[in-house]
Motif scaffolding. Sequence first.
Motif, PDB file in Angstrom:
ATOM      1  N   ARG A  81      47.779  28.577  48.774  1.00 38.88           N
ATOM      2  CA  ARG A  81      46.538  29.304  48.500  1.00 38.88           C
ATOM      3  C   ARG A  81      46.043  29.019  47.074  1.00 38.88           C
ATOM      4  NH1 ARG A  81      45.971  33.554  52.360  1.00 38.88           N
ATOM      5  NH2 ARG A  81      46.342  32.471  54.325  1.00 38.88           N
ATOM      6  N   ALA A  82      46.966  28.958  46.124  1.00 41.18           N
ATOM      7  CA  ALA A  82      46.575  28.688  44.738  1.00 41.18           C
ATOM      8  C   ALA A  82      45.857  27.357  44.615  1.00 41.18           C
ATOM      9  CB  ALA A  82      47.801  28.718  43.831  1.00 41.18           C
ATOM     10  N   ALA A  83      46.259  26.387  45.411  1.00 42.08           N
ATOM     11  CA  ALA A  83      45.655  25.059  45.345  1.00 42.08           C
ATOM     12  C   ALA A  83      44.201  25.058  45.806  1.00 42.08           C
ATOM     13  CB  ALA A  83      46.468  24.081  46.188  1.00 42.08           C
ATOM     14  N   THR A  84      43.796  26.089  46.561  1.00 42.96           N
ATOM     15  CA  THR A  84      42.418  26.162  47.057  1.00 42.96           C
ATOM     16  C   THR A  84      41.527  27.040  46.202  1.00 42.96           C
ATOM     17  OG1 THR A  84      42.774  28.104  48.481  1.00 42.96           O
ATOM     18  CG2 THR A  84      43.348  25.953  49.392  1.00 42.96           C
ATOM     19  N   ILE A  85      42.103  27.709  45.197  1.00 45.60           N
ATOM     20  CA  ILE A  85      41.359  28.655  44.358  1.00 45.60           C
ATOM     21  C   ILE A  85      40.810  27.922  43.137  1.00 45.60           C
ATOM     22  CG2 ILE A  85      41.617  30.703  42.894  1.00 45.60           C
ATOM     23  CD1 ILE A  85      43.760  31.674  44.881  1.00 45.60           C
ATOM     24  N   PRO A  86      39.542  28.123  42.802  1.00 42.29           N
ATOM     25  CA  PRO A  86      38.979  27.420  41.646  1.00 42.29           C
ATOM     26  C   PRO A  86      39.797  27.566  40.368  1.00 42.29           C
ATOM     27  CG  PRO A  86      37.203  28.397  42.910  1.00 42.29           C
ATOM     28  CD  PRO A  86      38.480  28.844  43.557  1.00 42.29           C
ATOM     29  N   LEU A  87      40.371  28.746  40.115  1.00 44.26           N
ATOM     30  CA  LEU A  87      41.176  28.924  38.914  1.00 44.26           C
ATOM     31  C   LEU A  87      42.610  28.415  39.079  1.00 44.26           C
ATOM     32  CD1 LEU A  87      40.014  32.383  37.504  1.00 44.26           C
ATOM     33  CD2 LEU A  87      39.360  30.091  36.784  1.00 44.26           C
ATOM     34  N   ARG A  88      42.947  27.955  40.283  1.00 42.13           N
ATOM     35  CA  ARG A  88      44.232  27.290  40.561  1.00 42.13           C
ATOM     36  C   ARG A  88      45.449  28.154  40.280  1.00 42.13           C
ATOM     37  NH1 ARG A  88      40.926  24.549  42.703  1.00 42.13           N
ATOM     38  NH2 ARG A  88      40.841  22.261  42.792  1.00 42.13           N
ATOM     39  N   ARG A  89      45.334  29.435  40.548  1.00 41.57           N
ATOM     40  CA  ARG A  89      46.502  30.310  40.455  1.00 41.57           C
ATOM     41  C   ARG A  89      46.260  31.536  41.312  1.00 41.57           C
ATOM     42  NH1 ARG A  89      45.989  34.968  37.413  1.00 41.57           N
ATOM     43  NH2 ARG A  89      44.251  35.115  35.938  1.00 41.57           N
ATOM     44  N   VAL A  90      47.344  32.258  41.613  1.00 42.88           N
ATOM     45  CA  VAL A  90      47.209  33.533  42.313  1.00 42.88           C
ATOM     46  C   VAL A  90      47.095  34.654  41.292  1.00 42.88           C
ATOM     47  CG1 VAL A  90      48.445  32.682  44.327  1.00 42.88           C
ATOM     48  CG2 VAL A  90      49.717  33.845  42.503  1.00 42.88           C
ATOM     49  N   GLY A  91      46.748  35.828  41.759  1.00 44.73           N
ATOM     50  CA  GLY A  91      46.499  36.943  40.854  1.00 44.73           C
ATOM     51  C   GLY A  91      47.729  37.791  40.597  1.00 44.73           C
ATOM     52  N   GLU A  92      47.629  38.616  39.565  1.00 50.93           N
ATOM     53  CA  GLU A  92      48.634  39.615  39.252  1.00 50.93           C
ATOM     54  C   GLU A  92      48.073  40.998  39.598  1.00 50.93           C
ATOM     55  OE1 GLU A  92      51.697  39.052  38.357  1.00 50.93           O
ATOM     56  OE2 GLU A  92      51.367  36.885  38.270  1.00 50.93           O
ATOM     57  N   PRO A  93      48.916  41.932  40.033  1.00 49.94           N
ATOM     58  CA  PRO A  93      48.419  43.247  40.454  1.00 49.94           C
ATOM     59  C   PRO A  93      47.524  43.945  39.446  1.00 49.94           C
ATOM     60  CG  PRO A  93      50.699  42.990  41.124  1.00 49.94           C
ATOM     61  CD  PRO A  93      50.363  41.784  40.289  1.00 49.94           C
ATOM     62  N   VAL A  94      47.851  43.856  38.161  1.00 45.64           N
ATOM     63  CA  VAL A  94      47.066  44.566  37.154  1.00 45.64           C
ATOM     64  C   VAL A  94      45.636  44.037  37.074  1.00 45.64           C
ATOM     65  CG1 VAL A  94      47.681  43.092  35.185  1.00 45.64           C
ATOM     66  CG2 VAL A  94      47.145  45.510  34.818  1.00 45.64           C
ATOM     67  N   GLU A  95      45.419  42.781  37.456  1.00 47.91           N
ATOM     68  CA  GLU A  95      44.065  42.217  37.392  1.00 47.91           C
ATOM     69  C   GLU A  95      43.148  42.890  38.411  1.00 47.91           C
ATOM     70  OE1 GLU A  95      44.530  37.732  35.839  1.00 47.91           O
ATOM     71  OE2 GLU A  95      45.619  38.107  37.703  1.00 47.91           O
ATOM     72  N   THR A  96      43.697  43.320  39.518  1.00 46.77           N
ATOM     73  CA  THR A  96      42.932  44.103  40.486  1.00 46.77           C
ATOM     74  C   THR A  96      42.868  45.562  40.071  1.00 46.77           C
ATOM     75  OG1 THR A  96      43.515  42.625  42.312  1.00 46.77           O
ATOM     76  CG2 THR A  96      42.828  44.851  42.893  1.00 46.77           C
ATOM     77  N   ALA A  97      43.978  46.079  39.541  1.00 42.38           N
ATOM     78  CA  ALA A  97      44.035  47.499  39.150  1.00 42.38           C
ATOM     79  C   ALA A  97      42.974  47.846  38.116  1.00 42.38           C
ATOM     80  CB  ALA A  97      45.429  47.834  38.614  1.00 42.38           C
ATOM     81  N   ARG A  98      42.672  46.918  37.214  1.00 41.82           N
ATOM     82  CA  ARG A  98      41.655  47.198  36.182  1.00 41.82           C
ATOM     83  C   ARG A  98      40.302  47.535  36.800  1.00 41.82           C
ATOM     84  NH1 ARG A  98      43.627  42.149  33.457  1.00 41.82           N
ATOM     85  NH2 ARG A  98      45.212  42.792  31.952  1.00 41.82           N
ATOM     86  N   TRP A  99      39.924  46.804  37.850  1.00 45.47           N
ATOM     87  CA  TRP A  99      38.630  47.055  38.490  1.00 45.47           C
ATOM     88  C   TRP A  99      38.662  48.333  39.315  1.00 45.47           C
ATOM     89  CZ3 TRP A  99      34.366  44.829  36.956  1.00 45.47           C
ATOM     90  CH2 TRP A  99      34.459  43.614  36.269  1.00 45.47           C
ATOM     91  N   ILE A 100      39.803  48.605  39.952  1.00 45.61           N
ATOM     92  CA  ILE A 100      39.941  49.859  40.680  1.00 45.61           C
ATOM     93  C   ILE A 100      39.780  51.032  39.721  1.00 45.61           C
ATOM     94  CG2 ILE A 100      41.556  51.303  41.973  1.00 45.61           C
ATOM     95  CD1 ILE A 100      42.721  48.726  43.175  1.00 45.61           C
ATOM     96  N   ALA A 101      40.380  50.923  38.536  1.00 47.25           N
ATOM     97  CA  ALA A 101      40.256  51.988  37.538  1.00 47.25           C
ATOM     98  C   ALA A 101      38.803  52.195  37.133  1.00 47.25           C
ATOM     99  CB  ALA A 101      41.115  51.658  36.319  1.00 47.25           C
ATOM    100  N   ARG A 102      38.067  51.135  37.001  1.00 39.99           N
ATOM    101  CA  ARG A 102      36.647  51.278  36.635  1.00 39.99           C
ATOM    102  C   ARG A 102      35.890  52.055  37.705  1.00 39.99           C
ATOM    103  NH1 ARG A 102      37.869  46.149  34.314  1.00 39.99           N
ATOM    104  NH2 ARG A 102      37.295  46.095  32.114  1.00 39.99           N
ATOM    105  N   PHE A 103      36.103  51.693  38.962  1.00 43.42           N
ATOM    106  CA  PHE A 103      35.414  52.388  40.047  1.00 43.42           C
ATOM    107  C   PHE A 103      35.834  53.851  40.137  1.00 43.42           C
ATOM    108  CE2 PHE A 103      34.894  48.149  42.426  1.00 43.42           C
ATOM    109  CZ  PHE A 103      33.546  48.055  42.095  1.00 43.42           C
ATOM    110  N   ALA A 104      37.118  54.122  39.947  1.00 44.04           N
ATOM    111  CA  ALA A 104      37.635  55.476  40.168  1.00 44.04           C
ATOM    112  C   ALA A 104      37.447  56.405  38.978  1.00 44.04           C
ATOM    113  CB  ALA A 104      39.129  55.401  40.519  1.00 44.04           C
ATOM    114  N   LEU A 105      37.549  55.867  37.768  1.00 44.54           N
ATOM    115  CA  LEU A 105      37.607  56.720  36.581  1.00 44.54           C
ATOM    116  C   LEU A 105      36.382  56.638  35.681  1.00 44.54           C
ATOM    117  CD1 LEU A 105      41.291  56.028  35.433  1.00 44.54           C
ATOM    118  CD2 LEU A 105      40.476  57.767  37.033  1.00 44.54           C
ATOM    119  N   GLU A 106      35.631  55.559  35.773  1.00 47.76           N
ATOM    120  CA  GLU A 106      34.615  55.305  34.758  1.00 47.76           C
ATOM    121  C   GLU A 106      33.192  55.306  35.288  1.00 47.76           C
ATOM    122  OE1 GLU A 106      34.100  52.131  31.116  1.00 47.76           O
ATOM    123  OE2 GLU A 106      34.734  51.382  33.061  1.00 47.76           O
ATOM    124  N   ASP A 107      32.961  54.630  36.399  1.00 43.90           N
ATOM    125  CA  ASP A 107      31.597  54.347  36.839  1.00 43.90           C
ATOM    126  C   ASP A 107      31.064  55.440  37.757  1.00 43.90           C
ATOM    127  OD1 ASP A 107      29.511  51.945  37.138  1.00 43.90           O
ATOM    128  OD2 ASP A 107      29.724  52.959  39.060  1.00 43.90           O
TER     129      ASP A 107
END
Length: 252
Positions: free
Chosen positions: A210-236
């Motif tokens: 999957r990483a080979a097909t992603i423009p940034l050529r890597r998979v994600g880390e959980p915190v990278e998704t958690a940051r956006w979830i926090a924005r939706f839940a706590l900030e916006d």
Amino acid sequence: MSTPLLSLRREGLRGVITGAGSGIGRACLDLFLAHGARVDAWDRSPDALADLSGQGNIATRVVDITDAESVATAASEATESWGGIDFVVNCAGAFLVGPLAEVPVDAVRKVFDVNVLGTTVVTQALLPALVASQGAIVNVASSVALKATPSNSHYAASKAAVAHLTRCWALELGPQGVRVNAVAPGPTTTTIYQSAGMSAEQESTLLRERAATIPLRRVGEPVETARWIARFALEDDWTTGTVLPIDGGMSL
């Protein structure tokens, strides 16, 4: 390197995170607590929650989100314990990979029970409290909900259902002041693959391919998704009905 905190308007918000024992759910839990939120952490595995007992601003509950009675009890206890609920983050999920000709019917049923029914049951149970607080619902979809895949079609279909539930609920609940958004992560280093019965070698191969097909050529880390979830839940307070890809460009 430490994770920078959001610039929050409000602190001390109260909410529920499902699947909080591992992966994106655990990353959300850590980040939300760092922001001063008070969190009810739900997971079906008591072992996954064992290290959290006794910590401040957190309550743990062993909950099977496909069991409506268990969820109703947990939701009632959480609402009473915190004096209300301001957000719910539906992180608990099940993964399934395999071609149509080989995938077991029971496995298909399980992935829809957890990803679609479970998300619905949890949100229903907490909805009165969320309406009372004009709170936020954040669902976890997937990049394969937005882009077709030949290898895990039923998982993709279940997450596409989550994405569309998000949009429909945003229309339904918006007049009551409740915001509903979703994140759509790409391949991420979590335990969901092991929970689906994949070996370490199978998981490594899947993530590498999957990483080979992603423009940034890597998979994600959980915190990278958690940051956006926090924005939706706590900030916006202004965004609703959004399904946000967080996938290194995979959905392109």
